[in-house]
Each structure stands twice: as structure tokens, then as C-alpha cells.
Motif scaffolding. Structure first.
Motif, PDB file in Angstrom:
ATOM      1  N   LEU A 178       6.845 -13.572  -5.404  1.00 39.02           N
ATOM      2  CA  LEU A 178       7.676 -14.300  -6.363  1.00 39.02           C
ATOM      3  C   LEU A 178       6.867 -14.785  -7.562  1.00 39.02           C
ATOM      4  O   LEU A 178       7.326 -14.718  -8.712  1.00 39.02           O
ATOM      5  CB  LEU A 178       8.344 -15.483  -5.665  1.00 39.02           C
ATOM      6  N   ASN A 179       5.659 -15.251  -7.316  1.00 44.85           N
ATOM      7  CA  ASN A 179       4.847 -15.826  -8.385  1.00 44.85           C
ATOM      8  C   ASN A 179       4.250 -14.746  -9.270  1.00 44.85           C
ATOM      9  O   ASN A 179       4.419 -14.758 -10.495  1.00 44.85           O
ATOM     10  CB  ASN A 179       3.747 -16.691  -7.771  1.00 44.85           C
ATOM     11  N   HIS A 180       3.574 -13.806  -8.665  1.00 44.55           N
ATOM     12  CA  HIS A 180       2.864 -12.804  -9.452  1.00 44.55           C
ATOM     13  C   HIS A 180       3.747 -11.614  -9.800  1.00 44.55           C
ATOM     14  O   HIS A 180       3.549 -10.979 -10.851  1.00 44.55           O
ATOM     15  CB  HIS A 180       1.628 -12.316  -8.676  1.00 44.55           C
ATOM     16  N   GLY A 181       4.713 -11.291  -8.949  1.00 44.75           N
ATOM     17  CA  GLY A 181       5.540 -10.122  -9.217  1.00 44.75           C
ATOM     18  C   GLY A 181       6.456 -10.294 -10.408  1.00 44.75           C
ATOM     19  O   GLY A 181       6.607  -9.380 -11.230  1.00 44.75           O
ATOM     20  N   LEU A 182       7.082 -11.473 -10.540  1.00 47.59           N
ATOM     21  CA  LEU A 182       8.010 -11.693 -11.645  1.00 47.59           C
ATOM     22  C   LEU A 182       7.295 -12.011 -12.953  1.00 47.59           C
ATOM     23  O   LEU A 182       7.870 -11.839 -14.027  1.00 47.59           O
ATOM     24  CB  LEU A 182       8.981 -12.823 -11.292  1.00 47.59           C
ATOM     25  N   ARG A 183       6.085 -12.503 -12.886  1.00 53.42           N
ATOM     26  CA  ARG A 183       5.384 -12.900 -14.107  1.00 53.42           C
ATOM     27  C   ARG A 183       4.588 -11.774 -14.743  1.00 53.42           C
ATOM     28  O   ARG A 183       4.175 -11.890 -15.896  1.00 53.42           O
ATOM     29  CB  ARG A 183       4.436 -14.072 -13.819  1.00 53.42           C
ATOM     30  N   ASN A 184       4.372 -10.685 -14.031  1.00 51.64           N
ATOM     31  CA  ASN A 184       3.616  -9.568 -14.575  1.00 51.64           C
ATOM     32  C   ASN A 184       4.564  -8.495 -15.067  1.00 51.64           C
ATOM     33  O   ASN A 184       5.596  -8.208 -14.434  1.00 51.64           O
ATOM     34  CB  ASN A 184       2.680  -8.985 -13.504  1.00 51.64           C
ATOM     35  N   GLY A 185       4.192  -7.882 -16.187  1.00 46.57           N
ATOM     36  CA  GLY A 185       5.071  -6.881 -16.783  1.00 46.57           C
ATOM     37  C   GLY A 185       5.249  -5.642 -15.933  1.00 46.57           C
ATOM     38  O   GLY A 185       6.289  -4.996 -15.977  1.00 46.57           O
ATOM     39  N   GLY A 186       4.252  -5.295 -15.130  1.00 45.79           N
ATOM     40  CA  GLY A 186       4.352  -4.119 -14.276  1.00 45.79           C
ATOM     41  C   GLY A 186       4.753  -4.420 -12.861  1.00 45.79           C
ATOM     42  O   GLY A 186       4.731  -3.520 -12.009  1.00 45.79           O
ATOM     43  N   GLY A 187       5.116  -5.659 -12.578  1.00 43.79           N
ATOM     44  CA  GLY A 187       5.523  -6.019 -11.229  1.00 43.79           C
ATOM     45  C   GLY A 187       4.362  -6.468 -10.379  1.00 43.79           C
ATOM     46  O   GLY A 187       3.263  -6.760 -10.860  1.00 43.79           O
ATOM     47  N   VAL A 188       4.609  -6.509  -9.071  1.00 42.04           N
ATOM     48  CA  VAL A 188       3.599  -7.009  -8.151  1.00 42.04           C
ATOM     49  C   VAL A 188       2.428  -6.051  -8.021  1.00 42.04           C
ATOM     50  O   VAL A 188       1.331  -6.431  -7.600  1.00 42.04           O
ATOM     51  CB  VAL A 188       4.249  -7.281  -6.772  1.00 42.04           C
ATOM     52  N   GLY A 189       2.616  -4.794  -8.397  1.00 45.07           N
ATOM     53  CA  GLY A 189       1.530  -3.825  -8.288  1.00 45.07           C
ATOM     54  C   GLY A 189       0.364  -4.119  -9.192  1.00 45.07           C
ATOM     55  O   GLY A 189      -0.745  -3.618  -8.957  1.00 45.07           O
ATOM     56  N   ASP A 190       0.561  -4.920 -10.236  1.00 45.50           N
ATOM     57  CA  ASP A 190      -0.541  -5.230 -11.148  1.00 45.50           C
ATOM     58  C   ASP A 190      -1.583  -6.146 -10.530  1.00 45.50           C
ATOM     59  O   ASP A 190      -2.728  -6.189 -11.001  1.00 45.50           O
ATOM     60  CB  ASP A 190       0.008  -5.879 -12.424  1.00 45.50           C
ATOM     61  N   VAL A 191      -1.213  -6.909  -9.521  1.00 46.40           N
ATOM     62  CA  VAL A 191      -2.129  -7.899  -8.960  1.00 46.40           C
ATOM     63  C   VAL A 191      -2.613  -7.511  -7.564  1.00 46.40           C
ATOM     64  O   VAL A 191      -3.482  -8.185  -7.010  1.00 46.40           O
ATOM     65  CB  VAL A 191      -1.454  -9.285  -8.892  1.00 46.40           C
ATOM     66  N   LEU A 192      -2.062  -6.445  -6.982  1.00 47.82           N
ATOM     67  CA  LEU A 192      -2.502  -6.030  -5.655  1.00 47.82           C
ATOM     68  C   LEU A 192      -3.771  -5.180  -5.748  1.00 47.82           C
ATOM     69  O   LEU A 192      -4.205  -4.781  -6.826  1.00 47.82           O
ATOM     70  CB  LEU A 192      -1.390  -5.251  -4.954  1.00 47.82           C
ATOM     71  N   ARG A 193      -4.318  -4.908  -4.598  1.00 50.02           N
ATOM     72  CA  ARG A 193      -5.528  -4.085  -4.522  1.00 50.02           C
ATOM     73  C   ARG A 193      -5.235  -2.682  -5.008  1.00 50.02           C
ATOM     74  O   ARG A 193      -4.171  -2.115  -4.741  1.00 50.02           O
ATOM     75  CB  ARG A 193      -6.021  -4.055  -3.072  1.00 50.02           C
ATOM     76  N   LYS A 194      -6.174  -2.112  -5.750  1.00 46.54           N
ATOM     77  CA  LYS A 194      -6.021  -0.740  -6.233  1.00 46.54           C
ATOM     78  C   LYS A 194      -6.411   0.226  -5.116  1.00 46.54           C
ATOM     79  O   LYS A 194      -7.579   0.339  -4.762  1.00 46.54           O
ATOM     80  CB  LYS A 194      -6.905  -0.499  -7.467  1.00 46.54           C
ATOM     81  N   PRO A 195      -5.428   0.931  -4.548  1.00 45.85           N
ATOM     82  CA  PRO A 195      -5.748   1.794  -3.398  1.00 45.85           C
ATOM     83  C   PRO A 195      -6.371   3.119  -3.847  1.00 45.85           C
ATOM     84  O   PRO A 195      -6.225   3.552  -4.991  1.00 45.85           O
ATOM     85  CB  PRO A 195      -4.378   2.020  -2.759  1.00 45.85           C
ATOM     86  N   SER A 196      -7.033   3.759  -2.897  1.00 43.17           N
ATOM     87  CA  SER A 196      -7.592   5.084  -3.138  1.00 43.17           C
ATOM     88  C   SER A 196      -6.551   6.144  -2.794  1.00 43.17           C
ATOM     89  O   SER A 196      -5.701   5.950  -1.929  1.00 43.17           O
ATOM     90  CB  SER A 196      -8.851   5.286  -2.285  1.00 43.17           C
ATOM     91  N   LYS A 197      -6.653   7.285  -3.479  1.00 41.72           N
ATOM     92  CA  LYS A 197      -5.678   8.347  -3.224  1.00 41.72           C
ATOM     93  C   LYS A 197      -5.864   9.000  -1.867  1.00 41.72           C
ATOM     94  O   LYS A 197      -4.985   9.721  -1.388  1.00 41.72           O
ATOM     95  CB  LYS A 197      -5.775   9.396  -4.320  1.00 41.72           C
ATOM     96  N   ASN A 198      -7.013   8.769  -1.231  1.00 39.50           N
ATOM     97  CA  ASN A 198      -7.266   9.360   0.075  1.00 39.50           C
ATOM     98  C   ASN A 198      -6.722   8.509   1.215  1.00 39.50           C
ATOM     99  O   ASN A 198      -6.772   8.939   2.377  1.00 39.50           O
ATOM    100  CB  ASN A 198      -8.777   9.565   0.270  1.00 39.50           C
ATOM    101  N   GLU A 199      -6.253   7.316   0.932  1.00 36.34           N
ATOM    102  CA  GLU A 199      -5.716   6.454   1.980  1.00 36.34           C
ATOM    103  C   GLU A 199      -4.377   6.993   2.471  1.00 36.34           C
ATOM    104  O   GLU A 199      -3.596   7.561   1.694  1.00 36.34           O
ATOM    105  CB  GLU A 199      -5.555   5.032   1.452  1.00 36.34           C
ATOM    106  N   PRO A 200      -4.068   6.807   3.753  1.00 38.03           N
ATOM    107  CA  PRO A 200      -2.792   7.339   4.288  1.00 38.03           C
ATOM    108  C   PRO A 200      -1.564   6.637   3.720  1.00 38.03           C
ATOM    109  O   PRO A 200      -0.490   7.231   3.628  1.00 38.03           O
ATOM    110  CB  PRO A 200      -2.921   7.113   5.797  1.00 38.03           C
ATOM    111  N   LEU A 201      -1.693   5.380   3.325  1.00 40.41           N
ATOM    112  CA  LEU A 201      -0.542   4.629   2.801  1.00 40.41           C
ATOM    113  C   LEU A 201      -0.461   4.654   1.276  1.00 40.41           C
ATOM    114  O   LEU A 201       0.276   3.865   0.680  1.00 40.41           O
ATOM    115  CB  LEU A 201      -0.601   3.175   3.275  1.00 40.41           C
ATOM    116  N   PHE A 202      -1.219   5.563   0.653  1.00 38.79           N
ATOM    117  CA  PHE A 202      -1.183   5.629  -0.807  1.00 38.79           C
ATOM    118  C   PHE A 202       0.205   6.024  -1.329  1.00 38.79           C
ATOM    119  O   PHE A 202       0.698   5.408  -2.283  1.00 38.79           O
ATOM    120  CB  PHE A 202      -2.245   6.619  -1.299  1.00 38.79           C
ATOM    121  N   PRO A 203       0.891   7.051  -0.779  1.00 42.44           N
ATOM    122  CA  PRO A 203       2.256   7.354  -1.269  1.00 42.44           C
ATOM    123  C   PRO A 203       3.224   6.188  -1.086  1.00 42.44           C
ATOM    124  O   PRO A 203       4.053   5.918  -1.969  1.00 42.44           O
ATOM    125  CB  PRO A 203       2.677   8.560  -0.427  1.00 42.44           C
TER     126      PRO A 203
END
Length: 434
Positions: free
Chosen positions: A213-238
Motif C-alpha cells: 500500500l505504501n510503496h506500490g501506490l506511491r511509485n509510478g511503476g508500482g510495487v515492482g520499483d521497490v522490490l528486489r531485482k530478480p535474475s532471469k535464471n530464477e524459477p520465479l522470474f516469469p
């Protein structure tokens, strides 16, 4: 120097009968600050403002009869509550602290219609905005559950920790206003991550909801802007890509823009209504309802009509006179108008008519009658002349017909005398004589 400049401007304004008191008031305030100091000047202005507002509230209550209506009417009267809150705020600013005067700046919204429309753009369709906000909260709640169940390890937030505070220490925070706030540690120690700038933000569902609620609504790109940047090799990347895109498109683009769209459309409607009202007041008489084009090519212009004939303030003064005057002193028209006002009947207003137009129309009709009479008289003369000429022509035709008949009869007799013998002719002549 500034004082004398403003004083001169105020004198010029007084000569023009506009904007004369404002520069003079500013000049006196500046002079008071220079002589008595800003604190004493603020106390003086606060006292004058409080006295003025108290007098206004007393007159407002007396004119509207608020106390007579009962406590329920007092509570439901928003305007009375606003003025009462203004008096309370002025009292707090005068006797408690000067910072309460900053609240009085909101009075500008109440006085200025454009700013008031900004507030009305939110409150007018408040139900739609609240329901859309509720939809946004539901979506945030659902995204928080998904993040708590599947993406808990991605909620790693960057933080700026404070320095370690000793257990039991009290840090007083002093404000320049004189107010003092004591911040005391609730636990024995305040744990700060040692030499780390990140911390987990989704170990509990409540913390996950707060983070989204705090970071997701205040960032222009949503909550993804403040979460950890995942690697493309991780299984949960998609799954992470789908999660970020869905939050961005559904919450940020659709839901929030729905709220902004409702507010913007409401403000545009209010602005259109204001412009329409102003256009009606400029082109239509408030009293009689006649439009500007009705006064084209007339002896009285539209501006003279609304200023002299149907002046709004003159009608208001007359209504006040009727209400304040003793009933036994009423004249005939005043008694009639008082009865109409008591019954909330506006038939005494001259709807769709004006004296200047009546006089002008009467003169025009008289002129048209004169023109028609002149045309009728000339037509009668022509008809008389034609009748005389026709009579003379008829007489001439009659004479010519008689003359032709005589000439034809003589020709017939001459032919008969030539064709018969003398005895017969003499017999005929004898018969003709007899």
C-alpha cells in the motif's frame, strides 16, 4: 519608503474609488511591524480579527434566527459551524499559540469560488471516488496475499537506519514554536541492522499489506520499483514479471486513473457551470429574463436597462424595506409585494417585459397605424379618381353606342327608300308619319 509608496498608492486608489483600502492597510501593517514589532502587531491584528468575527457571527445568527430554530438546525447549518470554527481558531491563535493562525488560510478557499470548486470536484462525486478507492484497497489486499505466499523473498527493502540509541535514552525534540515533544523508546533497545542497508518487509501479512500500500501506490511503476531485482535464471522470474505488470496495469493505470478521471471530469463540469452562469448574467437580465438582443435598435441599451430599470440591488433594497417597514404604513404596492414575499411567490417580478420596451413598442405601433392610415387615404383617393374616370368612360361609351345606333338606323332607311317604288315609298312614308 515602502510605507509612503503604499500610502500614495492607496490615495490614488481612493481617487479611483477602487483598491484604495488594500494598499493603505498593508502600509499600516508594515508601519506597525516597524514600530511595535511583529509579535505585538500580530496580537493587535488578531484582536481586531476576533472582534470583527464575533460581531459578524452575532449578526449572522440574529438575521438567520439560528437559535430560534433549535439545536438540530444549528448543528445542520454548515455555514454557522464554519463561522464558529473560525472564531474558535482565532481565539486559539490569540491566547494559545500563533501557529493556529495558519489554519485561517483555508478561509481563502471559502471566499474564492475557483478554489471552492476544486474541493467540490472531490466531494461532489465522493461516493464514486470512495467506491473506486475501495476497489483499489481490495486489489492491494489481493496482491499482498500473493506476495506473502509466493514472493516473500523479493520484498527486500532498502532502508536508511538511524544510529544505535542506548537503552533508556530520551531524545527531546524541540520545535521553534515552543512546543516540546519527548520521544521515548518503548523497548529497552532499538535494533538497527548492523552495517546493512536492507531489511525484509513481508514476513507477516500485515507488513506485506503496508508495504504494497505504501510503496506500490506511491511509485509510478508500482510495487515492482521497490522490490528486489530478480535474475532471469530464477524459477520465479516469469511469475515476478507477471506480478509487476498486473499491479502496474490494474492498480496504477486503471484504478488510480479512474479516480483522477472522476475528479477531473467533475471539476470540468463545475467550471462549465460557472462559465454558463457568468454568460447568462452577462447576456440576460436577472429580474425580467430578457436577453441582450431584445434591446438591439431600441432607445434603451441592455446595460442601461440592468443598471437603471431593473437594478438587482434596488429590488433587494425594496425587499428589505418591505420586511422592515411597519405593516400599518404599507402602501398598496408594498402590501401586495409583502403578501407575495410571504407566500414565496415571484409573480410580482416583471417577467419577460420592461417599461422601455413597452413604450418603444407603443410608439412603433402608433407609427405603423399612421403609415397605414396615410396609405389608406392615398388608396381611397386613387379609387375615387378611378371611379370618376370609369363613370366618364361609361358615359362616353353610352353616347358612342347611341350615336352608332342612330347612324345605323339612318343607313337602313336610306337603303329601303332606294329599293322600293314611289307609291310604295309614299305608302311607307305615310305609314311612318301616322
Amino acid at each position: 519608503m515602502l510605507f509612503w509608496i503604499l500610502t500614495g498608492l492607496s490615495v490614488l486608489g481612493l481617487f479611483s474609488q477602487r483598491y484604495g483600502l488594500q494598499p493603505l492597510t498593508v502600509a499600516l501593517i508594515l508601519r506597525s511591524i516597524y514600530h511595535f514589532g511583529i509579535g505585538n502587531t500580530l496580537i493587535l491584528l488578531g484582536s481586531l480579527n476576533l472582534i470583527n468575527k464575533v460581531v459578524f457571527v452575532v449578526s449572522f445568527v440574529g438575521n438567520n434566527g439560528t437559535f430560534i430554530m433549535g439545536y438540530k438546525a444549528m448543528v445542520m447549518d454548515v455555514e454557522f459551524l464554519y463561522h464558529l470554527a473560525y472564531v474558535l481558531t482565532s481565539t486559539l491563535g490569540l491566547f494559545v499559540h500563533e501557529l493556529f493562525y495558519s489554519i485561517l488560510l483555508f478561509d481563502l478557499i471559502y471566499r474564492e469560488e475557483t478554489l471552492f470548486n476544486v474541493i467540490k470536484s472531490v466531494t461532489r462525486n465522493g461516493r464514486s471516488i470512495l467506491l473506486t478507492a475501495l476497489l483499489a484497497l481490495i486489489l492491494v489486499y489481493l496482491f499482498s496475499i500473493v506476495g506473502f505466499l509466493c514472493l516473500k523473498e523479493d520484498f527486500i527493502m532498502e532502508v536508511d537506519p538511524l544510529a544505535q540509541i542506548a537503552a533508556g535514552d530520551v531524545t527531546p525534540l524541540r520545535l521553534n514554536t515552543g512546543l516540546r515533544l519527548n520521544c521515548t523508546a518503548e523497548s529497552n533497545t532499538i535494533t538497527v541492522a548492523e552495517e546493512e542497508d536492507t531489511e525484509r518487509a513481508c514476513d507477516t501479512l500485515l507488513m506485506c499489506i503496508v508495504t504494497v500500500l505504501n510503496h506500490g501506490l506511491r511509485n509510478g511503476g508500482g510495487v515492482g520499483d521497490v522490490l528486489r531485482k530478480p535474475s532471469k535464471n530464477e524459477p520465479l522470474f516469469p511469475a515476478r514479471v507477471v506480478y509487476d505488470l498486473l499491479f502496474y496495469f490494474i492498480v496504477i493505470i486503471i484504478v488510480l486513473n479512474l479516480i483522477f478521471g472522476v475528479i477531473i471530469d467533475t471539476f470540468a463540469d463545475l467550471r462549465s457551470e460557472k462559465q454558463k452562469k457568468e454568460e447568462i448574467l452577462k447576456t440576460t437580465c436577472f429580474i425580467c429574463g430578457l436577453e441582450r438582443d431584445k434591446f438591439d435598435n431600441k432607445t434603451v441599451s441592455f446595460e442601461e436597462h440592468i443598471k437603471l430599470e431593473h437594478n438587482i440591488w434596488n429590488y433587494l433594497y425594496f425587499i428589505v424595506l418591505v420586511r422592515e417597514k411597519n405593516k400599518t404604513d404599507y402602501t398598496g404596492p408594498e402590501s401586495y409585494v409583502a403578501h407575495m414575499i410571504k407566500n414565496n411567490n415571484l409573480d410580482w417580478f416583471p417577467r419577460m417585459q420592461a417599461m422601455s420596451l413597452v413604450v418603444t413598442d407603443g410608439d412603433g405601433e402608433q407609427n405603423e397605424m399612421r403609415m397605414l392610415q396615410d396609405k389608406l387615404a392615398s388608396t381611397m383617393k386613387v379609387v375615387t379618381t378611378l371611379t370618376t374616370q370609369l363613370t366618364e368612360l361609361k358615359e362616353q361609351m353610352t353616347e358612342q353606342r347611341k350615336r352608332r345606333q342612330r347612324m345605323g338606323f339612318v343607313d337602313v332607311q336610306a337603303g329601303a327608300s332606294t329599293a322600293m317604288p314611289p307609291s310604295a315609298a309614299g305608302g311607307n312614308h305615310q305609314i311612318y308619319k301616322t
